[in-house]
Design a protein around this motif. Structure first.
Motif, mmCIF file in Angstrom:
data_model
loop_
_atom_site.group_PDB
_atom_site.id
_atom_site.type_symbol
_atom_site.label_atom_id
_atom_site.label_comp_id
_atom_site.label_asym_id
_atom_site.label_seq_id
_atom_site.Cartn_x
_atom_site.Cartn_y
_atom_site.Cartn_z
ATOM 1 N N LEU A 91 1.214 -1.197 -0.518
ATOM 2 C CA LEU A 91 -0.354 0.073 -0.263
ATOM 3 C C LEU A 91 1.061 1.047 0.105
ATOM 4 O O LEU A 91 1.818 1.674 1.065
ATOM 5 C CB LEU A 91 -0.660 -0.355 1.848
ATOM 6 N N THR A 92 0.560 2.090 -0.215
ATOM 7 C CA THR A 92 1.626 3.126 -0.928
ATOM 8 C C THR A 92 1.038 4.282 -2.052
ATOM 9 O O THR A 92 0.291 4.180 -3.156
ATOM 10 C CB THR A 92 2.736 2.622 -1.745
ATOM 11 N N PRO A 93 1.296 5.738 -1.979
ATOM 12 C CA PRO A 93 0.990 6.884 -2.269
ATOM 13 C C PRO A 93 1.272 6.349 -3.775
ATOM 14 O O PRO A 93 0.501 7.298 -4.853
ATOM 15 C CB PRO A 93 0.760 7.924 -1.930
ATOM 16 N N LEU A 136 -0.684 -0.772 -4.874
ATOM 17 C CA LEU A 136 -1.895 0.349 -4.669
ATOM 18 C C LEU A 136 -2.628 1.615 -4.067
ATOM 19 O O LEU A 136 -1.746 1.363 -2.746
ATOM 20 C CB LEU A 136 -3.346 -0.938 -4.212
ATOM 21 N N SER A 137 -2.477 2.217 -4.767
ATOM 22 C CA SER A 137 -3.351 3.640 -3.629
ATOM 23 C C SER A 137 -4.550 3.880 -3.857
ATOM 24 O O SER A 137 -4.894 3.196 -4.730
ATOM 25 C CB SER A 137 -2.292 4.685 -5.015
ATOM 26 N N ILE A 138 -4.857 4.328 -2.569
ATOM 27 C CA ILE A 138 -6.481 4.171 -2.555
ATOM 28 C C ILE A 138 -7.127 5.524 -2.799
ATOM 29 O O ILE A 138 -8.250 6.435 -2.455
ATOM 30 C CB ILE A 138 -7.079 4.214 -1.050
ATOM 31 N N GLY A 139 -5.861 6.879 -3.519
ATOM 32 C CA GLY A 139 -6.126 8.269 -3.676
ATOM 33 C C GLY A 139 -4.884 8.933 -3.942
ATOM 34 O O GLY A 139 -3.971 7.969 -3.383
ATOM 35 N N PHE A 141 -3.535 11.416 -2.645
ATOM 36 C CA PHE A 141 -3.970 11.950 -1.295
ATOM 37 C C PHE A 141 -2.510 11.147 -0.322
ATOM 38 O O PHE A 141 -2.860 9.762 -0.549
ATOM 39 C CB PHE A 141 -4.661 12.287 -0.919
ATOM 40 N N VAL A 142 -2.138 11.841 0.202
ATOM 41 C CA VAL A 142 -0.953 10.838 1.421
ATOM 42 C C VAL A 142 -0.958 10.579 2.959
ATOM 43 O O VAL A 142 -1.686 11.895 3.273
ATOM 44 C CB VAL A 142 0.395 11.407 1.327
ATOM 45 N N LEU A 143 -1.774 9.415 3.226
ATOM 46 C CA LEU A 143 -2.030 9.060 4.188
ATOM 47 C C LEU A 143 -0.540 9.083 4.868
ATOM 48 O O LEU A 143 0.603 8.927 4.823
ATOM 49 C CB LEU A 143 -1.924 7.929 4.415
ATOM 50 N N GLY A 145 0.248 6.673 6.924
ATOM 51 C CA GLY A 145 1.068 4.761 6.763
ATOM 52 C C GLY A 145 -0.637 4.291 5.814
ATOM 53 O O GLY A 145 -1.685 4.612 5.459
ATOM 54 N N ALA A 149 -5.372 2.604 4.374
ATOM 55 C CA ALA A 149 -5.802 1.901 2.790
ATOM 56 C C ALA A 149 -5.552 0.140 3.281
ATOM 57 O O ALA A 149 -6.512 -0.399 2.267
ATOM 58 C CB ALA A 149 -4.401 2.189 2.151
HETATM 59 N N1 ADE Z 1 0.330 5.319 2.002
HETATM 60 C C1 ADE Z 1 0.266 6.228 2.140
HETATM 61 N N2 ADE Z 1 -0.554 7.043 1.283
HETATM 62 C C2 ADE Z 1 -1.118 5.910 0.702
HETATM 63 C C3 ADE Z 1 -2.334 6.178 -0.637
HETATM 64 N N3 ADE Z 1 -3.235 6.724 -0.382
HETATM 65 N N4 ADE Z 1 -3.003 4.381 -0.550
HETATM 66 C C4 ADE Z 1 -2.110 3.687 0.012
HETATM 67 N N5 ADE Z 1 -1.071 3.888 1.031
HETATM 68 C C5 ADE Z 1 -0.957 4.769 1.168
#
Ligand code: ADE
Length: 256
Positions: A91-93, A136-139, A141-143, A145, A149
């Motif tokens: 899971l990553t932006p 995969l990213s859920i959008g 924007f940056v969470l 962690g 996601a």
């Molecule tokens: N980790 C930080 N931002 C994320 C995002 N937008 N989707 C998935 N993982 C994340």
């Protein structure tokens, strides 16, 4: 019930406690019933440096801290031993935007490994050496962690498991299932602050209700998600329903 068909997920995270948010509703029940099983591996337990540190400053300079590759690799190798056939997700932006298509495909697997990053990112050598199958990213924007996601993905995949939902049909009726947004829904009372339920829904005419719902689904998707609609090839019936929706909308606006 633990059977060959249990949907098993190993989550690599510094914060396994966050996942207690999944112990509610449909997903909570599926976990209790053994339809799905979650296992956690904490990179902190694999720290090679004193005091459990698993992050360090970025080579080349820059703000924040980077997660080291070695503790994450140790986790994925442990996860491999438990789930040798697992599909590996990070899971990553910077990943692909998550869609219903991903959810449908991933929920067919019986073993998944999900890796949640923290800090400003993960040492790239982890991704290269861990043979990650999908990022995969859920959008856009940056969470803080990947945990939230991962929870979103787990929730969506568990809904797709046979018997996870009370009404076996409802996962198929979810928005995006056919690439369209869902029609609006109503329940009691019939009148709320002068707003009435559309009379067709009270008519008992199931064919007419189906057609009304299809029209609303097409219309809403056209109004709010033209990007989804443009991917579909509409039948002539659907085109007619959408034109109806558009003229009703225009008439509504003229009367305002
Ligand atoms: N980790 C930080 N931002 C994320 C995002 N937008 N989707 C998935 N993982 C994340």
């Amino acid at each position: 019930m633990t059977s060959k068909s249990t949907f098993k997920i190993a989550v690599i995270t510094l914060f396994p406690e966050m996942f207690t948010a999944l112990n509610f509703g449909v997903v909570g029940r599926a976990l209790k019933q053994g339809i799905s099983e979650l296992t956690y591996l904490n990179p902190r337990d694999e720290a090679t440096r004193n005091h459990g540190y698993i992050d360090d400053t970025p080579y080349g300079g820059g703000p924040g801290m980077i997660m080291q590759a070695a503790p994450l690799l140790a986790c994925i190798r442990k996860a491999d031993k438990i789930f040798p056939h697992a599909y590996r997700i990070l899971l990553t932006p910077t990943g692909q935007p998550m869609t219903h298509e991903h959810v449908k495909t991933l929920s067919q697997h019986r073993e998944l490994i999900m890796v949640c990053g923290r800090y400003e990112g993960i040492d790239q050598r982890f991704t290269d050496l861990a043979h990650i199958d999908l990022e995969l990213s859920i959008g856009d924007f940056v969470l803080s962690g990947g945990e939230i996601a991962a929870m979103a993905l787990i929730d969506a995949c568990i809904r797709q498991q046979p018997h996870a939902l009370g009404d076996a049909q409802s996962a198929h009726q979810d928005s995006f299932c056919e690439g369209l947004l869902e029609a609006p829904q109503y329940t009691r009372p019939k009148i709320l602050e002068n707003k009435t339920v559309p009379s067709i829904l009270l008519s008992g005419n199931h064919a007419a209700i189906r057609q009304w719902r299809r029209k609303q689904a097409l219309g809403r998707t056209w109004q709010y998600r033209l990007d989804l609609l443009s991917r579909l090839k509409l039948s002539s019936t659907d085109q007619a329903l959408l034109s109806d929706y558009q003229s009703e909308l225009n008439q509504g606006e003229e009367h305002e």
